[in-house]
Enzyme design. Sequence first.
Site, mmCIF file in Angstrom:
data_model
loop_
_atom_site.group_PDB
_atom_site.id
_atom_site.type_symbol
_atom_site.label_atom_id
_atom_site.label_comp_id
_atom_site.label_asym_id
_atom_site.label_seq_id
_atom_site.Cartn_x
_atom_site.Cartn_y
_atom_site.Cartn_z
ATOM 1 N N HIS A 75 11.371 -20.898 21.187
ATOM 2 C CA HIS A 75 10.724 -20.806 22.503
ATOM 3 C C HIS A 75 11.749 -21.004 23.602
ATOM 4 C CE1 HIS A 75 10.624 -25.149 21.805
ATOM 5 N NE2 HIS A 75 10.258 -25.366 23.050
ATOM 6 N N HIS A 80 12.420 -23.070 26.135
ATOM 7 C CA HIS A 80 12.912 -24.289 26.791
ATOM 8 C C HIS A 80 14.427 -24.473 26.593
ATOM 9 C CE1 HIS A 80 8.623 -26.118 26.790
ATOM 10 N NE2 HIS A 80 8.873 -25.454 27.901
ATOM 11 N N ASP A 140 16.253 -26.987 26.016
ATOM 12 C CA ASP A 140 16.725 -27.806 24.887
ATOM 13 C C ASP A 140 16.606 -27.059 23.543
ATOM 14 O OD1 ASP A 140 13.856 -28.158 25.235
ATOM 15 O OD2 ASP A 140 13.966 -29.762 23.761
ATOM 16 N N HIS A 152 2.388 -25.039 22.968
ATOM 17 C CA HIS A 152 3.454 -25.740 23.695
ATOM 18 C C HIS A 152 3.971 -24.818 24.795
ATOM 19 C CE1 HIS A 152 6.878 -28.368 24.354
ATOM 20 N NE2 HIS A 152 7.706 -27.386 24.098
ATOM 21 N N ASP A 194 8.659 -26.682 18.648
ATOM 22 C CA ASP A 194 7.898 -27.785 19.242
ATOM 23 C C ASP A 194 6.391 -27.607 19.032
ATOM 24 O OD1 ASP A 194 10.357 -28.686 20.020
ATOM 25 O OD2 ASP A 194 10.012 -28.525 22.173
HETATM 26 FE FE FE Z 1 11.930 -29.201 22.800
HETATM 27 ZN ZN ZN Z 2 9.925 -27.280 24.074
#
Ligand code: FE
Ligand code: ZN
Length: 245
Positions: free
Chosen positions: A59, A61, A63, A117, A136
């Site tokens: 995904h 994000h 991180d 998420h 996540d």
């Molecule tokens: Fe994450």
């Molecule tokens: Zn995430």
Amino acid sequence: MGLEIRPVPILSDNYAWLLRDPASQALAIVDPAELAPVLAAIEQAEAIGGRLSLILLTHHHADHIDAAEAVRERTGAAIVGAGADLGRLPRLDRAVAEGDAVALGDSIAQVIETPGHTRGHISYFFAATPAVFCGDTLFSLGCGRLLEGSPAEMFESMRRLASLPPETLVCCGHEYTEANARFAVAALSSNPAIAERAAEVAALRRAGKPTVPVRLELEQETNPFLLAPDLSEFTRLRSWKDRFR
Ligand code: FE
Ligand code: ZN
């Protein structure tokens, strides 16, 4: 023959995952968000044979994606991610969606859309290992926060992951297990399997070891979000966990 799998600890509590298909020696990295430790792991793996060919993203994000471009530049590996999130991911060499197959040498991953998420969140399921890289969505003893999705979407995503074979190795994006265990014990204090897993998790963390991958069947017995019998209980747990300290 199944994949060889190793978690690569990055940032404060993230895992990138390094995969090797033993037949072809092809390597892949899942969610490379920090360059130095990821490159070190790739170089170590390439030193005993094989080359990085795939960068798999779950995904958008930061991180999970931050070093993907840099890893591609240095290795020439192809970036794979959700077509649904095209505008929020690094440039994709291959955009995938539900049901698509991604080959790492002789190992084939099936793409499973797991929104909740984020809208475009996907998981990669390697049936022959079996292992699932679920970012996540499903965590050991927990589940991801609902940042872009409804409880119903996340409940359905968790159910889909829960329907994979019980021996599936759950390879998630964060080392959240110890905090998740505190919530699981509070939520389901009469479940002896949770207390046992919480003790195991505490011992692993004291020894500086990862608590994942974990077999799906253990999650079935201990993860409050997988044990939730219906959407309303799932929703109640998710909002309680958001406030839980
Ligand atoms: Fe994450
Ligand atoms: Zn995430």
